[in-house]
Design a protein around this motif. Structure first.
Motif, mmCIF file in Angstrom:
data_model
loop_
_atom_site.group_PDB
_atom_site.id
_atom_site.type_symbol
_atom_site.label_atom_id
_atom_site.label_comp_id
_atom_site.label_asym_id
_atom_site.label_seq_id
_atom_site.Cartn_x
_atom_site.Cartn_y
_atom_site.Cartn_z
ATOM 1 N N ILE A 92 -0.687 11.390 1.673
ATOM 2 C CA ILE A 92 -0.385 10.977 0.314
ATOM 3 C C ILE A 92 -1.414 11.549 -0.654
ATOM 4 O O ILE A 92 -2.614 11.615 -0.342
ATOM 5 N N GLN A 93 -0.957 11.985 -1.822
ATOM 6 C CA GLN A 93 -1.872 12.561 -2.808
ATOM 7 C C GLN A 93 -2.741 11.486 -3.452
ATOM 8 O O GLN A 93 -3.966 11.643 -3.557
ATOM 9 N N ASP A 94 -2.106 10.399 -3.914
ATOM 10 C CA ASP A 94 -2.858 9.272 -4.496
ATOM 11 C C ASP A 94 -2.605 8.049 -3.623
ATOM 12 O O ASP A 94 -1.500 7.483 -3.627
ATOM 13 N N VAL A 95 -3.609 7.645 -2.815
ATOM 14 C CA VAL A 95 -3.427 6.557 -1.865
ATOM 15 C C VAL A 95 -3.224 5.240 -2.605
ATOM 16 O O VAL A 95 -3.689 5.056 -3.737
ATOM 17 N N PRO A 96 -2.492 4.280 -1.987
ATOM 18 C CA PRO A 96 -2.381 2.952 -2.603
ATOM 19 C C PRO A 96 -3.767 2.311 -2.755
ATOM 20 O O PRO A 96 -4.669 2.559 -1.948
ATOM 21 N N ILE A 97 -3.900 1.486 -3.765
ATOM 22 C CA ILE A 97 -5.195 0.839 -4.028
ATOM 23 C C ILE A 97 -5.112 -0.605 -3.568
ATOM 24 O O ILE A 97 -4.337 -1.409 -4.095
ATOM 25 N N PHE A 98 -5.889 -0.907 -2.527
ATOM 26 C CA PHE A 98 -5.949 -2.267 -1.996
ATOM 27 C C PHE A 98 -6.780 -3.139 -2.944
ATOM 28 O O PHE A 98 -7.739 -2.661 -3.558
ATOM 29 N N PRO A 99 -6.415 -4.415 -3.083
ATOM 30 C CA PRO A 99 -7.223 -5.294 -3.954
ATOM 31 C C PRO A 99 -8.690 -5.286 -3.544
ATOM 32 O O PRO A 99 -9.032 -5.502 -2.381
ATOM 33 N N GLY A 100 -9.578 -4.997 -4.501
ATOM 34 C CA GLY A 100 -11.003 -4.903 -4.237
ATOM 35 C C GLY A 100 -11.496 -3.478 -4.153
ATOM 36 O O GLY A 100 -12.705 -3.244 -4.073
ATOM 37 N N CYS A 109 -11.846 2.612 1.877
ATOM 38 C CA CYS A 109 -11.935 1.217 1.451
ATOM 39 C C CYS A 109 -10.701 0.436 1.889
ATOM 40 O O CYS A 109 -10.812 -0.692 2.391
ATOM 41 N N MET A 110 -9.533 1.035 1.744
ATOM 42 C CA MET A 110 -8.305 0.351 2.128
ATOM 43 C C MET A 110 -8.281 0.091 3.631
ATOM 44 O O MET A 110 -7.876 -0.991 4.077
ATOM 45 N N SER A 111 -8.676 1.074 4.440
ATOM 46 C CA SER A 111 -8.677 0.898 5.898
ATOM 47 C C SER A 111 -9.603 -0.237 6.317
ATOM 48 O O SER A 111 -9.253 -1.061 7.183
ATOM 49 N N LYS A 112 -10.784 -0.323 5.712
ATOM 50 C CA LYS A 112 -11.732 -1.397 6.060
ATOM 51 C C LYS A 112 -11.190 -2.766 5.634
ATOM 52 O O LYS A 112 -11.315 -3.749 6.376
ATOM 53 N N LYS A 113 -10.586 -2.838 4.443
ATOM 54 C CA LYS A 113 -10.057 -4.111 3.961
ATOM 55 C C LYS A 113 -8.936 -4.617 4.876
ATOM 56 O O LYS A 113 -8.883 -5.813 5.213
ATOM 57 N N ILE A 114 -8.029 -3.713 5.297
ATOM 58 C CA ILE A 114 -6.940 -4.129 6.181
ATOM 59 C C ILE A 114 -7.474 -4.551 7.537
ATOM 60 O O ILE A 114 -7.004 -5.546 8.119
ATOM 61 N N ARG A 130 3.526 -10.851 12.169
ATOM 62 C CA ARG A 130 3.232 -11.991 11.283
ATOM 63 C C ARG A 130 1.991 -11.714 10.442
ATOM 64 O O ARG A 130 1.981 -11.946 9.220
ATOM 65 N N VAL A 131 0.937 -11.195 11.080
ATOM 66 C CA VAL A 131 -0.324 -10.976 10.373
ATOM 67 C C VAL A 131 -0.170 -9.877 9.328
ATOM 68 O O VAL A 131 -0.588 -10.035 8.171
ATOM 69 N N VAL A 132 0.440 -8.743 9.699
ATOM 70 C CA VAL A 132 0.579 -7.629 8.762
ATOM 71 C C VAL A 132 1.508 -8.010 7.610
ATOM 72 O O VAL A 132 1.322 -7.565 6.471
ATOM 73 N N GLY A 133 2.492 -8.857 7.875
ATOM 74 C CA GLY A 133 3.387 -9.292 6.807
ATOM 75 C C GLY A 133 2.690 -10.106 5.742
ATOM 76 O O GLY A 133 3.244 -10.296 4.648
ATOM 77 N N GLN A 134 1.463 -10.611 6.012
ATOM 78 C CA GLN A 134 0.712 -11.410 5.037
ATOM 79 C C GLN A 134 -0.217 -10.567 4.171
ATOM 80 O O GLN A 134 -0.937 -11.117 3.336
ATOM 81 N N LEU A 135 -0.224 -9.260 4.361
ATOM 82 C CA LEU A 135 -1.099 -8.412 3.546
ATOM 83 C C LEU A 135 -0.716 -8.547 2.081
ATOM 84 O O LEU A 135 0.470 -8.655 1.737
ATOM 85 N N PRO A 136 -1.689 -8.503 1.177
ATOM 86 C CA PRO A 136 -1.395 -8.679 -0.254
ATOM 87 C C PRO A 136 -0.732 -7.429 -0.843
ATOM 88 O O PRO A 136 -0.766 -6.339 -0.265
ATOM 89 N N SER A 137 -0.133 -7.595 -1.990
ATOM 90 C CA SER A 137 0.465 -6.461 -2.700
ATOM 91 C C SER A 137 -0.632 -5.536 -3.223
ATOM 92 O O SER A 137 -1.750 -5.964 -3.534
ATOM 93 N N MET A 138 -0.316 -4.253 -3.301
ATOM 94 C CA MET A 138 -1.293 -3.250 -3.728
ATOM 95 C C MET A 138 -0.710 -2.429 -4.865
ATOM 96 O O MET A 138 0.474 -2.542 -5.214
ATOM 97 N N LYS A 139 -1.542 -1.566 -5.418
ATOM 98 C CA LYS A 139 -1.064 -0.581 -6.384
ATOM 99 C C LYS A 139 -0.419 0.548 -5.577
ATOM 100 O O LYS A 139 -1.050 1.112 -4.691
ATOM 101 N N PRO A 140 0.852 0.876 -5.835
ATOM 102 C CA PRO A 140 1.565 1.832 -4.981
ATOM 103 C C PRO A 140 0.935 3.214 -5.000
ATOM 104 O O PRO A 140 0.271 3.612 -5.960
ATOM 105 N N GLY A 141 1.152 3.933 -3.914
ATOM 106 C CA GLY A 141 0.695 5.316 -3.842
ATOM 107 C C GLY A 141 1.613 6.231 -4.644
ATOM 108 O O GLY A 141 2.758 5.904 -4.937
#
Length: 240
Positions: free
Chosen positions: A128-136, A149-154, A208-219
């Motif tokens: 992806i050219q512009d990766v999604p932005i995870f909260p934080g 940053c996104m990989s560590k947060k997830i 179940r766990v991955v389905g609880q991830l928060p919404s992000m800024k789309p890539g």
């Protein structure tokens, strides 16, 4: 005195044999006489060829007669040039001008582009050219920093939410893995969560766990929001 005859000298016993021999001789003589033919000497052809008997052979003419080439075509007739006297009036052909004056130019209004936008397929997270932005991760400036940053947060989120006690309940031991694949859609939501593992309960727990991830800024790809495919391996060890 009585004469004595030898049995070997008695020819009466062989009379039948002599009869057969005589009959065979007569038959052979008859066949010879039937087949025997005589010819007059005048009728015999000695096979001698006299030179006077040969006719003169006509030899065909093989020389090709040369045909003279056809005569060249006559030259074209000269064009007749009509001489016009100076006093005679000649009708002139008027050629109209094709130029357009500035007064006749009509202005064309801008045409709006109403074509449909090209649909972009989902893009893997690694491309992806512009990766999604995870909260934080909003403070990160470069694309690579946002990816890390996104990989560590997830990873931290999954480690807190995943129930590792399932390994002991299911009688598992050693290192266990759950592979989860999901998509971050054009709005930044996590959808299409799919997991696989060695046990159905571990698979459901990963989804179940991955389905609880928060919404992000789309890539984004070429400046447009697109779906981003993310693959997450979850690894945990069961203590014996």
């Amino acid at each position: 005195m009585e004469s004595k005859k030898s049995e070997k000298a008695d020819l009466s016993k062989k009379s039948f044999l002599f009869f057969q021999l005589g009959l065979a001789f007569m038959l052979a003589t008859s066949l010879f006489l039937i087949e025997f033919k005589t010819y007059d000497k005048e009728d015999l052809d000695t096979g001698v060829v006299e030179l006077d008997m040969l006719d003169d052979e006509d030899v065909p003419i093989t020389e090709q007669l040369k045909t003279p080439p056809p005569p060249p075509p006559p030259p074209p007739a000269p064009e007749v040039i009509e001489v016009v006297e100076d006093d005679e009036e000649v009708e002139e052909t008027i050629i109209e001008s094709t130029e357009t004056s500035m007064d006749e130019i009509v202005e064309v209004e801008d045409v709006a582009d109403i074509g449909e936008e090209e649909e972009i397929d989902d893009v893997p997270f690694s491309s992806i050219q512009d990766v999604p932005i995870f909260p934080g991760c909003e403070k990160e400036k470069t694309n690579e920093d946002r990816r890390n940053c996104m990989s560590k947060k997830i990873q931290n989120f999954v480690n807190k939410k995943f129930d590792t006690s399932l390994g002991s309940e299911l009688g598992l031991s050693g290192v266990n893995r759950v592979y989860v694949r999901f998509k971050i859609d054009k709005t930044g939501k996590v959808v299409d969560v799919q997991a696989r593992s060695s046990h159905p309960r571990l698979t459901r727990e990963g989804e179940r766990v991955v389905g609880q991830l928060p919404s992000m800024k789309p890539g984004k790809q070429r400046g447009r929001a697109v779906g981003v495919i993310y693959t997450l391996p979850i690894t945990f060890q069961v203590q014996d």
